[in-house]
Design a protein around this motif. Structure first.
Motif, PDB file in Angstrom:
ATOM      1  N   SER A   1       0.890  -1.063  -0.135  1.00 14.66           N
ATOM      2  CA  SER A   1      -0.052  -0.097  -0.055  1.00 14.66           C
ATOM      3  C   SER A   1       0.888   1.309  -0.111  1.00 14.66           C
ATOM      4  CB  SER A   1      -0.959  -0.001   1.268  1.00 14.66           C
ATOM      5  OG  SER A   1      -1.680   1.067   1.327  1.00 14.66           O
ATOM      6  N   PHE A   2       2.090   1.369   0.964  1.00  9.37           N
ATOM      7  CA  PHE A   2       2.939   2.499   0.894  1.00  9.37           C
ATOM      8  C   PHE A   2       3.427   2.763  -0.298  1.00  9.37           C
ATOM      9  CE2 PHE A   2       6.649   4.552   1.634  1.00  9.37           C
ATOM     10  CZ  PHE A   2       6.252   5.477   2.443  1.00  9.37           C
ATOM     11  N   ILE A   3       4.107   1.668  -0.895  1.00  8.05           N
ATOM     12  CA  ILE A   3       4.817   1.757  -2.380  1.00  8.05           C
ATOM     13  C   ILE A   3       3.840   2.347  -3.451  1.00  8.05           C
ATOM     14  CG2 ILE A   3       5.909   0.640  -4.154  1.00  8.05           C
ATOM     15  CD1 ILE A   3       7.058  -1.139  -2.152  1.00  8.05           C
ATOM     16  N   GLN A   4       2.491   1.646  -3.565  1.00  9.01           N
ATOM     17  CA  GLN A   4       1.985   2.291  -4.468  1.00  9.01           C
ATOM     18  C   GLN A   4       1.193   3.594  -4.182  1.00  9.01           C
ATOM     19  OE1 GLN A   4      -1.834  -0.352  -5.061  1.00  9.01           O
ATOM     20  NE2 GLN A   4      -2.678   0.975  -6.404  1.00  9.01           N
ATOM     21  N   GLU A   5       0.775   4.027  -3.044  1.00 11.54           N
ATOM     22  CA  GLU A   5       0.049   5.332  -2.917  1.00 11.54           C
ATOM     23  C   GLU A   5       1.303   6.268  -2.898  1.00 11.54           C
ATOM     24  OE1 GLU A   5      -2.470   5.086   0.426  1.00 11.54           O
ATOM     25  OE2 GLU A   5      -3.617   3.494  -0.110  1.00 11.54           O
ATOM     26  N   THR A   6       2.340   6.226  -2.081  1.00 13.56           N
ATOM     27  CA  THR A   6       3.324   7.144  -2.016  1.00 13.56           C
ATOM     28  C   THR A   6       4.014   7.493  -3.411  1.00 13.56           C
ATOM     29  OG1 THR A   6       4.926   5.661  -1.329  1.00 13.56           O
ATOM     30  CG2 THR A   6       3.885   6.737   0.450  1.00 13.56           C
ATOM     31  N   GLY A   7       4.153   6.486  -4.216  1.00 19.08           N
ATOM     32  CA  GLY A   7       4.656   6.617  -5.471  1.00 19.08           C
ATOM     33  C   GLY A   7       3.739   7.299  -6.301  1.00 19.08           C
ATOM     34  N   THR A   8       2.800   7.167  -6.482  1.00 19.37           N
ATOM     35  CA  THR A   8       1.698   8.011  -7.315  1.00 19.37           C
ATOM     36  C   THR A   8       1.758   9.402  -6.497  1.00 19.37           C
ATOM     37  OG1 THR A   8       0.333   6.055  -7.543  1.00 19.37           O
ATOM     38  CG2 THR A   8      -0.356   8.147  -8.047  1.00 19.37           C
ATOM     39  N   MET A   9       1.670   9.449  -5.338  1.00 18.72           N
ATOM     40  CA  MET A   9       1.446  10.831  -4.722  1.00 18.72           C
ATOM     41  C   MET A   9       2.733  11.682  -4.820  1.00 18.72           C
ATOM     42  SD  MET A   9       0.615  11.668  -0.710  1.00 18.72           S
ATOM     43  CE  MET A   9       2.094  10.876  -0.126  1.00 18.72           C
ATOM     44  N   LEU A  10       3.915  11.008  -4.630  1.00 11.80           N
ATOM     45  CA  LEU A  10       5.322  11.959  -4.965  1.00 11.80           C
ATOM     46  C   LEU A  10       5.526  12.046  -6.195  1.00 11.80           C
ATOM     47  CD1 LEU A  10       7.465  10.018  -2.316  1.00 11.80           C
ATOM     48  CD2 LEU A  10       6.249  12.296  -1.963  1.00 11.80           C
ATOM     49  N   SER A  11       4.942  11.039  -7.300  1.00 11.38           N
ATOM     50  CA  SER A  11       5.332  11.339  -8.534  1.00 11.38           C
ATOM     51  C   SER A  11       4.315  12.622  -9.009  1.00 11.38           C
ATOM     52  CB  SER A  11       5.064  10.262  -9.195  1.00 11.38           C
ATOM     53  OG  SER A  11       5.059  10.516 -10.864  1.00 11.38           O
ATOM     54  N   ASN A  12       3.156  12.760  -8.657  1.00 13.89           N
ATOM     55  CA  ASN A  12       2.305  13.843  -8.932  1.00 13.89           C
ATOM     56  C   ASN A  12       2.839  15.331  -8.493  1.00 13.89           C
ATOM     57  OD1 ASN A  12       0.663  12.397 -10.742  1.00 13.89           O
ATOM     58  ND2 ASN A  12      -0.683  11.864  -8.582  1.00 13.89           N
ATOM     59  N   PHE A  13       3.350  14.801  -7.084  1.00 14.56           N
ATOM     60  CA  PHE A  13       3.853  16.024  -6.417  1.00 14.56           C
ATOM     61  C   PHE A  13       5.041  16.702  -7.154  1.00 14.56           C
ATOM     62  CE2 PHE A  13       6.981  17.572  -3.016  1.00 14.56           C
ATOM     63  CZ  PHE A  13       6.502  18.527  -2.653  1.00 14.56           C
ATOM     64  N   VAL A  14       6.057  15.621  -7.807  1.00 11.44           N
ATOM     65  CA  VAL A  14       7.228  16.338  -8.305  1.00 11.44           C
ATOM     66  C   VAL A  14       6.808  17.103  -9.608  1.00 11.44           C
ATOM     67  CG1 VAL A  14       9.196  15.622  -9.746  1.00 11.44           C
ATOM     68  CG2 VAL A  14       8.944  14.616  -7.349  1.00 11.44           C
ATOM     69  N   LEU A  15       5.927  16.575 -10.431  1.00  9.72           N
ATOM     70  CA  LEU A  15       5.234  17.017 -11.418  1.00  9.72           C
ATOM     71  C   LEU A  15       4.594  18.447 -11.290  1.00  9.72           C
ATOM     72  CD1 LEU A  15       3.624  14.243 -13.430  1.00  9.72           C
ATOM     73  CD2 LEU A  15       5.740  15.285 -13.955  1.00  9.72           C
ATOM     74  N   SER A  16       3.934  18.593 -10.059  1.00 12.53           N
ATOM     75  CA  SER A  16       3.117  19.809  -9.891  1.00 12.53           C
ATOM     76  C   SER A  16       4.316  20.941  -9.396  1.00 12.53           C
ATOM     77  CB  SER A  16       2.301  19.577  -8.694  1.00 12.53           C
ATOM     78  OG  SER A  16       1.460  20.898  -8.294  1.00 12.53           O
ATOM     79  N   ILE A  17       5.282  20.493  -8.495  1.00 14.46           N
ATOM     80  CA  ILE A  17       6.421  21.607  -7.835  1.00 14.46           C
ATOM     81  C   ILE A  17       7.348  22.019  -9.033  1.00 14.46           C
ATOM     82  CG2 ILE A  17       8.130  19.741  -7.162  1.00 14.46           C
ATOM     83  CD1 ILE A  17       6.629  22.622  -4.953  1.00 14.46           C
TER      84      ILE A  17
END
Length: 500
Positions: free
Chosen positions: A408-424
């Motif tokens: 769960s951690f790998i899937q959710e944080t991976g997606t979340m941080l990937s979107n965060f990097v794109l946005s930032i």
């Protein structure tokens, strides 16, 4: 007065008239040249440019990263809670592993006492003890990797906190700069507009004065007619007294009309030109007042433009430097996000080493149970085998929980941080654009500072030679008046000749 003398005088008057009005016709277009640069016009354009730059060269408010990205970090904090649960489960596995090793050790002691009959069980239990140690080692590695993961997450939080602080500092400095510019413009703009309006009002007045010159052709034509009459008279070899008198009368009638037109022209010219002079004097008074209020070193309060612009420049410089700090703070952000994702995957890789160990433990446990069931010599270790079975089942349940949390951690944080990097990344591009815009405004302010410094040394509202040209116009006006007097004197002489 004879015809030759009269002709000579009227030609002289006519020549002077043409000379004066030719000069006037040359001077007025030069006085009407609105776009000629002055230190005041440069200052006015510069102040206007500051206002336009501050309003148009801006992308609006700087992104509020705190509001925008706090929800992401709230979710990340929830995931940290999951990691705490993970840490608890890893601790349980380690504890179960230690218990299994102790139980295996006790069972081995009993099996050794059983002699040759306990050798098979002893070997099985020895494998179980070794597997328990492996279980503990891998669990310990799992704890270490989890600690590294938390370090990366805390590092990300620290980076983001620095970004927020830098962004807020930029926003605060930007607000201060805009406020200072607004205050400066509100202070100086009314005076600039008032002085500009007064300066610009001189051009309609000049135009009205110039319009008087349209009578020039009528007067010039009249003088040419008088000249022609006297020239024809002078060409006659033997003009009688009656012919001379008649010619002088015709000339006198024309001169009377010319004098009336010229008198009217002088009156209108003088009246309109007086308006020009008054505007110049008022503008100069306003110029000196403006200079004392905004340009000299003794300008009271916060009105000194040089000081105001200098202070704003210092704040802009500090703000632009803060953009550099922002870039330094966030430069490792994308890498840290990637490290979090990578570290989570490493944890999962370490975790996967536990599954084979657990499978072998299950196998050894079964062998133990079989050996105990058929060997009466080691019946006394039955409770230990049961305890071992319970511990293995407990560890297995913990591994199932660990696997669920990690996936769960790998899937959710991976997606979340990937979107965060794109946005930032997009926000960073916007920050770069805003920085470039602020640097343009800084350049405009620096240019304005030079113009203000130049105006401080020499502040003029009219072009350098404008006043000289006005003096020439005034001299020509006086020449026209003197010429009108000369024409009247000439008319009197003609009138006296007619009376004789």
């Amino acid at each position: 007065m004879n015809a030759a003398s009269a002709l000579s005088q009227i030609k002289s008057i006519n020549s002077k008239f043409d000379s004066i009005f030719n000069q006037l016709e040359s001077l007025f277009p030069q006085l009407e040249y609105h776009n000629q640069q002055t230190s005041f016009k440069e200052l006015k354009d510069s102040i206007s440019s500051i206002g336009i730059s501050a309003s148009s060269k801006s992308s609006g408010n700087i992104t509020d990263f705190s509001t925008k990205y706090t929800p992401i970090f709230d979710k990340l904090n929830e995931k940290i809670k999951d990691l705490k649960e993970l840490d608890k489960m890893i601790a349980e596995v380690k504890e179960d592993s230690e218990q299994m090793e102790l139980i295996a050790l006790n069972a081995m002691v009993i099996s050794v006492k059983s002699g040759e009959k306990g050798q098979a069980f002893s070997k099985i239990t020895e494998n179980l003890q070794r597997l328990s140690k492996d279980m503990f080692v891998y669990s310990d590695k799992l704890s270490g990797e989890e600690a590294h993961l938390l370090e990366q997450i805390n590092s990300l939080k620290s980076i983001f906190s620095g970004i927020i602080d830098s962004q807020r500092s930029i926003s605060s400095k930007d607000s201060d700069c805009n406020s200072d510019i607004t205050q400066m413009l509100s202070s100086v703009t009314p005076s600039v507009s008032e002085l500009s309006s007064k300066v610009d009002s001189i051009f309609p007045a000049i135009d009205r004065t110039k319009s008087v010159l349209t009578n020039k052709n009528q007067i010039s034509g009249g003088l040419s007619s008088v000249t022609q009459i006297l020239d024809d008279l002078n060409s006659t070899n033997s003009a009688s007294h009656e012919e001379l008198t008649a010619a002088f009368k015709r000339a006198l009638d024309l001169i009377s009309q010319i004098s009336t037109s010229l008198t009217q022209l002088c009156s209108n010219f003088a009246g309109n030109w007086q308006e020009v002079i008054e505007i110049m004097e008022n503008a100069d008074t306003m110029r000196m007042d403006f200079e004392s209020r905004f340009l000299n070193n003794h300008a009271f309060g916060n009105n000194n433009l040089a000081r105001l612009v200098s202070n704003i420049l210092e704040k802009y410089k500090a703000m632009i430097n803060e953009f550099g700090n922002y870039q330094m703070v966030q430069k490792d952000l994308a890498g840290t996000c990637q490290n979090i994702t990578s570290r989570a995957k490493i944890i999962y890789t370490v975790f996967e080493n536990l599954r084979p160990v657990m499978s072998r433990l299950h196998h050894v446990r079964i062998l133990q149970q079989i050996e105990v069931s058929k060997n009466d010599a080691i019946k006394s270790v039955q409770d230990s085998v049961t305890d071992m079975d319970n511990l293995i089942n407990s560890a297995n349940a913990s591994l199932d929980g660990i696997q669920e949390i990690l996936e769960s951690f790998i899937q959710e944080t991976g997606t979340m941080l990937s979107n965060f990097v794109l946005s930032i990344t997009k926000d960073n591009e916007n920050m770069v654009m805003i920085r470039n815009e602020k640097e343009l405004i800084y350049g405009d302010l620096t240019n304005s500072q030079g113009i203000i410094s130049s105006a401080f040394n020499s502040f003029a509202v009219f072009p350098d030679d404008f006043q000289k040209k006005c003096v020439l116009v005034q001299q020509n006006l006086q020449d026209v008046m003197r010429l009108n007097t000369e024409l009247s004197s000439f008319a009197n002489e003609l009138s006296n000749e007619i009376v004789r």
